[in-house]
Design a protein around this motif. Structure first.
Motif, PDB file in Angstrom:
ATOM      1  N   GLN A 153     -54.085 -27.067  14.554  1.00  7.88           N
ATOM      2  CA  GLN A 153     -55.163 -26.779  13.611  1.00  7.88           C
ATOM      3  C   GLN A 153     -55.729 -25.372  13.804  1.00  7.88           C
ATOM      4  OE1 GLN A 153     -58.871 -29.054  14.369  1.00  7.88           O
ATOM      5  NE2 GLN A 153     -57.889 -29.783  16.236  1.00  7.88           N
ATOM      6  N   LEU A 201     -51.532 -31.921  14.146  1.00  8.72           N
ATOM      7  CA  LEU A 201     -52.668 -31.111  13.715  1.00  8.72           C
ATOM      8  C   LEU A 201     -53.695 -30.897  14.820  1.00  8.72           C
ATOM      9  CD1 LEU A 201     -53.297 -32.351  10.051  1.00  8.72           C
ATOM     10  CD2 LEU A 201     -52.055 -30.326  10.842  1.00  8.72           C
ATOM     11  N   LYS A 239     -54.475 -26.937   8.513  1.00  8.51           N
ATOM     12  CA  LYS A 239     -55.672 -27.762   8.322  1.00  8.51           C
ATOM     13  C   LYS A 239     -56.066 -28.499   9.598  1.00  8.51           C
ATOM     14  CE  LYS A 239     -55.033 -28.703   3.355  1.00  8.51           C
ATOM     15  NZ  LYS A 239     -54.871 -29.767   2.330  1.00  8.51           N
ATOM     16  N   TRP A 250     -47.816 -34.663   6.006  1.00 10.60           N
ATOM     17  CA  TRP A 250     -47.257 -33.348   5.673  1.00 10.60           C
ATOM     18  C   TRP A 250     -48.232 -32.474   4.862  1.00 10.60           C
ATOM     19  CZ3 TRP A 250     -42.651 -31.948   7.905  1.00 10.60           C
ATOM     20  CH2 TRP A 250     -41.853 -32.995   8.416  1.00 10.60           C
ATOM     21  N   ASP A 251     -49.468 -32.918   4.700  1.00 15.40           N
ATOM     22  CA  ASP A 251     -50.489 -32.099   4.049  1.00 15.40           C
ATOM     23  C   ASP A 251     -51.110 -31.220   5.131  1.00 15.40           C
ATOM     24  OD1 ASP A 251     -52.514 -31.026   2.476  1.00 15.40           O
ATOM     25  OD2 ASP A 251     -53.823 -32.778   2.722  1.00 15.40           O
ATOM     26  N   TYR A 252     -50.458 -30.083   5.421  1.00 12.07           N
ATOM     27  CA  TYR A 252     -50.797 -29.310   6.614  1.00 12.07           C
ATOM     28  C   TYR A 252     -51.414 -27.938   6.340  1.00 12.07           C
ATOM     29  CZ  TYR A 252     -47.850 -32.692   9.134  1.00 12.07           C
ATOM     30  OH  TYR A 252     -47.302 -33.826   9.663  1.00 12.07           O
ATOM     31  N   ARG A 296     -53.503 -24.795   4.166  1.00 12.95           N
ATOM     32  CA  ARG A 296     -54.485 -24.320   3.196  1.00 12.95           C
ATOM     33  C   ARG A 296     -54.143 -22.877   2.854  1.00 12.95           C
ATOM     34  NH1 ARG A 296     -59.100 -21.348   3.564  1.00 12.95           N
ATOM     35  NH2 ARG A 296     -59.044 -21.332   5.846  1.00 12.95           N
ATOM     36  N   HIS A 303     -45.440 -30.193  12.163  1.00 13.83           N
ATOM     37  CA  HIS A 303     -45.250 -31.643  12.229  1.00 13.83           C
ATOM     38  C   HIS A 303     -44.990 -32.084  13.662  1.00 13.83           C
ATOM     39  CE1 HIS A 303     -44.445 -35.533  10.394  1.00 13.83           C
ATOM     40  NE2 HIS A 303     -43.349 -35.636  11.121  1.00 13.83           N
ATOM     41  N   GLU A 317     -59.181 -32.597   7.380  1.00  7.34           N
ATOM     42  CA  GLU A 317     -58.894 -31.976   6.085  1.00  7.34           C
ATOM     43  C   GLU A 317     -57.606 -32.508   5.459  1.00  7.34           C
ATOM     44  OE1 GLU A 317     -60.620 -27.449   6.252  1.00  7.34           O
ATOM     45  OE2 GLU A 317     -58.900 -27.909   7.519  1.00  7.34           O
ATOM     46  N   SER A 318     -56.679 -32.947   6.286  1.00  4.71           N
ATOM     47  CA  SER A 318     -55.384 -33.411   5.793  1.00  4.71           C
ATOM     48  C   SER A 318     -55.533 -34.780   5.132  1.00  4.71           C
ATOM     49  CB  SER A 318     -54.387 -33.503   6.954  1.00  4.71           C
ATOM     50  OG  SER A 318     -53.139 -33.973   6.506  1.00  4.71           O
ATOM     51  N   LYS A 319     -55.065 -34.903   3.897  1.00  2.16           N
ATOM     52  CA  LYS A 319     -55.270 -36.123   3.119  1.00  2.16           C
ATOM     53  C   LYS A 319     -54.052 -37.044   3.077  1.00  2.16           C
ATOM     54  CE  LYS A 319     -59.320 -34.583   2.170  1.00  2.16           C
ATOM     55  NZ  LYS A 319     -60.468 -35.089   2.988  1.00  2.16           N
TER      56      LYS A 319
END
Length: 402
Positions: A270, A266, A365, A374-376, A378, A262, A369-371
């Protein structure tokens, strides 16, 4: 009896009464201590968020056990082993301490494990990574939760080796944690036919990593092994990016937390591979806990903050099962328990004190790719506990030889 003697006698009675009252009060509460870095380089990893997680667990348990109120004590060890050990001993001698949650810093946790053995107090080492806590530094009262350097090396180093990263240079935190983390990764590298081309040790909380990452680049190694954590990890990776080192070397995040990603963003993080014992978006149980935690803190929980919640409940359930806070009886219950909660569905506390459970290899990600915030991560691979941590038969804990 003269006046002075009478006053002395009255004072003795008063002191005895106060001592009896204090002893009664201590006997009627369960005291959990949290000794962690609350303000330094590791504060985001557990810190105040870990305090909140422990409080959540206590509240979810009902606030009491065996009819005794549960009290939480908190202190900042400032990354000083002597300070952590001193506070542990003080709470045990003065405050009726029944269990301690050990936060980040392996050196501090090793010092506290010694006090746990001396005071016969269950000690959950959670933020510290050093595998020696269930190896040569193990005690009958230490439980190592969440992860260790062995699992981190087996996860991240193995993954990068599979992708062709055969030559490594390490930038390493200059204390017990960094040494053990580098050694764990290096053992995996050399066992697979790779080579270690060098390393440099960096003092904790270093602000300028430029000379260290340039040493790594000059080594000609394919992989930049970052054997550090917290602010030191993020600062070293930022510096490597700024100097273009990551264009020539593949960075290996040997210990990274979601708060680090965070902080980095990213764009910078990434593609990183990392090993973790928990992720907020892994399943319905992790997401349910994370939602509650986020409502209180406005950030997703780290692996170790989630482990604080789990460890607190695991201890309280053992006290309930043992029907006492007696350390030996509680430890016996802990070694019998199967841990099935929001942290793991298949955890067990081995004879050497290690809480064995699945570990996860993740890749960070890309921004596209992050939607959502905090969607970090895979998920790349799930490692069974004995594959990640090694088998109990390979443990170097002296207790197993008794």
């Amino acid at each position: 009896m003269n006046r002075r003697s009478k006053l002395y006698a009255i004072a003795l009675v008063a002191c005895a009464s106060m001592s009896a009252s204090a002893a009664y009060a201590e006997a009627n509460k369960v005291v959990i201590g949290d000794i962690d870095d609350m303000s330094g380089v590791y504060a985001d990893i557990i810190g105040p968020g870990g305090v909140e997680a422990a409080r959540m667990a206590i509240a979810d348990f009902g606030g009491s056990v065996l009819g005794k109120k549960i009290e939480l004590l908190v202190t900042d060890h400032q990354n000083k082993p002597d300070l952590g050990a001193e506070k542990f001993r003080e709470w045990a001698d003065r405050d009726g301490l029944t269990m301690v949650l050990g936060g980040s810093n392996t050196g501090v946790n090793i010092a506290m494990a010694t006090i746990a053995k001396e005071k016969k107090t269950p000690f959950f080492a959670i933020g510290a990574a050093g595998a020696s806590l269930t190896g040569k530094d193990c005690t009958p009262y230490t439980v190592h939760y969440a992860y260790d350097t062995t699992a981190l090396g087996n996860g991240t180093a193995t993954t990068i080796l599979k992708q062709g990263g055969k030559t490594w240079f390490f930038v390493t935190a200059d204390y017990a944690f960094g040494t053990q983390l580098q050694d764990a990764a290096a053992n995996v590298v050399t066992a697979s036919g790779g080579k270690i081309l060098g390393s440099v040790r960096v003092p904790l909380a270093t602000s300028d990593f430029s000379s260290f990452v340039l040493q790594a680049q000059n080594s000609g190694a394919q992989v930049l092994g970052l054997a550090n954590a917290g602010d030191d990890f993020t600062n070293s990776l930022k510096t490597a990016n700024q100097f273009g080192v990551t264009r020539k070397m593949k960075p290996a995040a040997l210990l990274a937390f979601i708060t680090d990603i965070h902080s980095l963003g990213l764009e910078t993080a990434q593609g990183l591979y990392l090993t973790t014992g928990w992720y907020w978006d892994l399943n319905d149980k992790t997401r349910a806990f994370a939602k509650r935690f986020f409502e209180k803190t406005k950030r997703e929980p780290t692996m170790t903050q989630a482990a604080y919640y789990s460890a607190t409940l695991t201890y309280l359930n053992a006290v309930k099962a043992a029907k006492t806070t007696d350390a030996d009886k509680v430890m016996a219950e802990l070694h019998k328990a199967k841990i099935d909660d929001m942290f793991t569905s298949n955890g067990r506390i081995r004879a050497d004190g290690l809480m064995e459970h699945e570990m996860y290899i993740m890749q960070v990600k890309t921004p596209s790719e992050s939607k959502q915030p905090w969607d970090y991560y895979r998920l790349v691979e799930t490692m069974p506990g004995d594959q990640a941590f090694g088998k109990l038969s390979d443990s170097k804990c002296p207790l197993l030889k008794d």
